[in-house]
Design a protein around this motif. Structure first.
Motif, PDB file in Angstrom:
ATOM      1  N   SER A  49       0.615  -0.933   0.020  1.00  0.00           N
ATOM      2  CA  SER A  49       0.169   0.012  -0.198  1.00  0.00           C
ATOM      3  C   SER A  49       0.862   1.117   0.076  1.00  0.00           C
ATOM      4  O   SER A  49       0.775   2.037  -0.183  1.00  0.00           O
ATOM      5  CB  SER A  49      -1.077  -0.021   1.348  1.00  0.00           C
ATOM      6  N   VAL A  50       1.940   1.067  -0.129  1.00  0.00           N
ATOM      7  CA  VAL A  50       2.926   2.627  -0.117  1.00  0.00           C
ATOM      8  C   VAL A  50       3.457   2.230  -1.332  1.00  0.00           C
ATOM      9  O   VAL A  50       4.211   1.959  -2.074  1.00  0.00           O
ATOM     10  CB  VAL A  50       4.353   2.121   0.900  1.00  0.00           C
ATOM     11  N   VAL A  51       3.225   3.249  -2.088  1.00  0.00           N
ATOM     12  CA  VAL A  51       4.267   3.568  -3.330  1.00  0.00           C
ATOM     13  C   VAL A  51       5.236   4.993  -3.402  1.00  0.00           C
ATOM     14  O   VAL A  51       5.138   5.302  -2.801  1.00  0.00           O
ATOM     15  CB  VAL A  51       2.836   4.400  -4.808  1.00  0.00           C
ATOM     16  N   ILE A  52       6.240   4.198  -4.245  1.00  0.00           N
ATOM     17  CA  ILE A  52       7.691   5.677  -4.110  1.00  0.00           C
ATOM     18  C   ILE A  52       7.492   6.377  -4.916  1.00  0.00           C
ATOM     19  O   ILE A  52       7.618   5.523  -6.329  1.00  0.00           O
ATOM     20  CB  ILE A  52       8.575   4.539  -3.895  1.00  0.00           C
ATOM     21  N   LEU A  53       7.878   7.631  -5.312  1.00  0.00           N
ATOM     22  CA  LEU A  53       7.712   8.196  -6.385  1.00  0.00           C
ATOM     23  C   LEU A  53       9.181   8.686  -6.202  1.00  0.00           C
ATOM     24  O   LEU A  53       9.729   8.935  -5.545  1.00  0.00           O
ATOM     25  CB  LEU A  53       6.947   8.812  -6.358  1.00  0.00           C
ATOM     26  N   THR A  54       9.964   8.789  -7.494  1.00  0.00           N
ATOM     27  CA  THR A  54      11.216   9.114  -8.064  1.00  0.00           C
ATOM     28  C   THR A  54      11.242  10.262  -8.283  1.00  0.00           C
ATOM     29  O   THR A  54      10.444  10.844  -8.888  1.00  0.00           O
ATOM     30  CB  THR A  54      11.654   8.619  -8.784  1.00  0.00           C
ATOM     31  N   GLU A  55      11.909  11.480  -7.470  1.00  0.00           N
ATOM     32  CA  GLU A  55      11.827  13.316  -8.455  1.00  0.00           C
ATOM     33  C   GLU A  55      12.604  13.014  -9.729  1.00  0.00           C
ATOM     34  O   GLU A  55      13.101  12.169 -10.197  1.00  0.00           O
ATOM     35  CB  GLU A  55      13.116  13.862  -7.388  1.00  0.00           C
ATOM     36  N   LYS A  56      11.706  14.398 -10.323  1.00  0.00           N
ATOM     37  CA  LYS A  56      11.988  14.202 -12.279  1.00  0.00           C
ATOM     38  C   LYS A  56      13.309  15.124 -11.871  1.00  0.00           C
ATOM     39  O   LYS A  56      13.523  16.229 -11.027  1.00  0.00           O
ATOM     40  CB  LYS A  56      10.969  14.901 -11.775  1.00  0.00           C
ATOM     41  N   SER A  57      14.279  14.774 -12.735  1.00  0.00           N
ATOM     42  CA  SER A  57      15.439  15.734 -13.382  1.00  0.00           C
ATOM     43  C   SER A  57      15.372  16.596 -14.310  1.00  0.00           C
ATOM     44  O   SER A  57      14.984  15.760 -15.875  1.00  0.00           O
ATOM     45  CB  SER A  57      16.496  14.777 -13.023  1.00  0.00           C
ATOM     46  N   ILE A  58      15.306  17.862 -14.363  1.00  0.00           N
ATOM     47  CA  ILE A  58      14.952  18.570 -14.903  1.00  0.00           C
ATOM     48  C   ILE A  58      16.299  19.273 -15.984  1.00  0.00           C
ATOM     49  O   ILE A  58      17.280  19.910 -15.755  1.00  0.00           O
ATOM     50  CB  ILE A  58      14.277  19.719 -15.621  1.00  0.00           C
ATOM     51  N   SER A  59      17.085  18.703 -17.183  1.00  0.00           N
ATOM     52  CA  SER A  59      18.088  19.394 -18.269  1.00  0.00           C
ATOM     53  C   SER A  59      17.556  20.889 -17.990  1.00  0.00           C
ATOM     54  O   SER A  59      16.766  21.239 -19.467  1.00  0.00           O
ATOM     55  CB  SER A  59      18.385  18.732 -19.599  1.00  0.00           C
ATOM     56  N   LEU A  60      18.744  21.971 -18.225  1.00  0.00           N
ATOM     57  CA  LEU A  60      18.061  23.159 -17.974  1.00  0.00           C
ATOM     58  C   LEU A  60      18.943  24.020 -18.969  1.00  0.00           C
ATOM     59  O   LEU A  60      20.550  23.470 -19.319  1.00  0.00           O
ATOM     60  CB  LEU A  60      18.635  23.915 -17.099  1.00  0.00           C
ATOM     61  N   SER A  61      18.102  24.322 -20.547  1.00  0.00           N
ATOM     62  CA  SER A  61      19.213  24.840 -21.460  1.00  0.00           C
ATOM     63  C   SER A  61      20.314  26.201 -20.504  1.00  0.00           C
ATOM     64  O   SER A  61      20.365  26.763 -20.018  1.00  0.00           O
ATOM     65  CB  SER A  61      18.065  25.648 -22.402  1.00  0.00           C
ATOM     66  N   GLU A  62      20.910  26.738 -21.656  1.00  0.00           N
ATOM     67  CA  GLU A  62      21.970  27.615 -21.186  1.00  0.00           C
ATOM     68  C   GLU A  62      21.445  28.458 -21.709  1.00  0.00           C
ATOM     69  O   GLU A  62      20.903  28.886 -21.758  1.00  0.00           O
ATOM     70  CB  GLU A  62      22.744  27.910 -22.502  1.00  0.00           C
ATOM     71  N   VAL A  63      22.166  29.170 -19.949  1.00  0.00           N
ATOM     72  CA  VAL A  63      21.350  30.597 -19.144  1.00  0.00           C
ATOM     73  C   VAL A  63      21.931  32.136 -19.485  1.00  0.00           C
ATOM     74  O   VAL A  63      23.434  32.003 -19.192  1.00  0.00           O
ATOM     75  CB  VAL A  63      21.201  30.283 -18.184  1.00  0.00           C
ATOM     76  N   THR A  64      21.418  33.398 -20.393  1.00  0.00           N
ATOM     77  CA  THR A  64      22.040  34.271 -20.320  1.00  0.00           C
ATOM     78  C   THR A  64      21.499  35.363 -19.064  1.00  0.00           C
ATOM     79  O   THR A  64      20.579  34.855 -19.174  1.00  0.00           O
ATOM     80  CB  THR A  64      21.917  34.437 -21.808  1.00  0.00           C
ATOM     81  N   LEU A  65      22.691  35.577 -18.546  1.00  0.00           N
ATOM     82  CA  LEU A  65      22.391  36.664 -17.611  1.00  0.00           C
ATOM     83  C   LEU A  65      22.820  38.641 -18.024  1.00  0.00           C
ATOM     84  O   LEU A  65      24.031  38.766 -18.664  1.00  0.00           O
ATOM     85  CB  LEU A  65      23.125  37.028 -15.904  1.00  0.00           C
ATOM     86  N   LYS A  66      21.583  39.112 -18.452  1.00  0.00           N
ATOM     87  CA  LYS A  66      21.931  40.249 -18.211  1.00  0.00           C
ATOM     88  C   LYS A  66      20.940  41.338 -17.916  1.00  0.00           C
ATOM     89  O   LYS A  66      19.932  40.961 -17.283  1.00  0.00           O
ATOM     90  CB  LYS A  66      21.119  40.786 -20.063  1.00  0.00           C
TER      91      LYS A  66
END
Length: 330
Positions: A69-86
């Motif tokens: 009755s215990v369901v285990i979920l795994t965290e989602k990983s997200i790939s980020l694209s290149e970030v430009t600061l301005k």
């Protein structure tokens, strides 16, 4: 069946949506990750899908859950694209319904079905930051406290596609009327996105003593199909004509603007008639109808009926409908 949804660190996952695809069978975990789900016999061999913000979609058979009755979920990983600061100067704006018009209707929530989602589609600027989400709870709502889950989705072909945030946004309130949910802590920023959908779920509530629970969101008629509804997380989205009395408080940059929310809205004939009717009611309040000093009462069986008399000649009797008044004859 009953169970608990947890992460790999054995911590409960709150407000995880649970459902069977293309059905009305669904549930949502409470604050402690517990759930209760009733499965009809014709769905006994179906896969049950667990969908929690920030976690990978997980599918379990009825047999699997009966075994554990215990369901285990795994965290989602997200790939980020290149970030430009301005540096960037941004302007403030409110997108959506800024006021509650005289003519509205209500979209109600069912206290026994916390899986129901209802919301709006918003057109946004190519570069947009969300500061707040504002919406209007109908004044006739009756509750001591409600807990709402806010969901934000990308949009394709006029319907929500997938969640664009990895944390729960939970809002509690004790009041009706206009509500403001501060979104600045979540740092929502969109680039080259034309539309987003914002929906609400009623995930918990406290009733008033000796009162039936009532909760609804104000909406108005519109030719655009911006009213969103789905019964549970694995059900199909429906879009209907109308728009919720809700808006987004945003910042936007000076990119090329494509938003057209300022365009005057077309109003159909039936809506024009209703608006005219309510305008006449407002005008009638300034006259003597319903306040005439010569008004009288007549007793018929157990009813005491108020009436006013005008004009001369053969009698013509006007009887207004349920919840009406003499003002209706203005």
């Amino acid at each position: 069946m009953k169970g608990t949804v947890k992460d790999r660190n054995n911590l409960p996952i709150s407000y995880c949506s649970i459902g069977i695809k293309n059905s009305e069978v669904g549930a949502i975990t409470d604050e402690n990750g517990h759930f209760s789900l009733e499965i009809p016999e014709n769905f006994a061999k179906s896969e049950i899908i667990f969908d929690a913000t920030g976690y990978n979609l997980t599918s379990k058979s009825v047999h699997d859950i009966q075994q554990s009755s215990v369901v285990i979920l795994t965290e989602k990983s997200i790939s980020l694209s290149e970030v430009t600061l301005k540096t960037e100067k941004m302007k403030e704006k409110i997108i959506g319904q800024k006021t509650r018009p005289m003519l509205t209707f209500s979209k109600m929530f069912d206290e026994n079905v916390p899986t129901i989602e209802q919301g709006n589609i918003f057109e946004i600027y190519p570069t947009t930051k969300l500061n707040a989400f504002n919406f209007h709870i109908i004044p006739s709502s009756k509750f001591e406290e409600i807990t709402l889950k806010v969901n934000i989705y990308s949009v394709k072909n006029g319907l929500p596609v997938e969640s664009i945030f990895d944390k729960n946004i939970i809002y509690k309130t004790f009041t009706t009327g206009w509500q403001k949910i501060n979104l600045t802590p979540y740092k929502f920023r969109f680039k080259n996105v034309n539309q987003i959908a914002v929906t609400l779920q009623l995930v918990d509530y406290k009733k008033l003593a000796q009162e039936d629970f009532v909760f609804g969101i104000s909406a108005k008629k519109s030719l655009a199909k911006d009213l969103l509804f789905r019964y549970q997380s694995q059900g199909n989205w429906e879009a209907s004509a109308g728009v919720f009395i809700a808006n987004l408080d945003i910042l936007y940059s000076k990119d090329k603007l494509t938003i057209n929310e300022e365009k005057p809205e077309e109003i159909d004939t039936k809506t024009k008639e209703l608006i005219s009717y309510y305008q006449h009611k407002e005008n009638a309040k300034k006259l003597i109808y319903g306040k005439n000093k010569s008004g009288k009462y007549i007793d018929i069986n157990d009813a005491k009926i108020y009436y006013e008399e005008y004009g001369q000649g053969e009698p013509l009797i006007f009887l207004h409908g349920n919840n009406g008044s003499i003002e209706d004859f203005y």
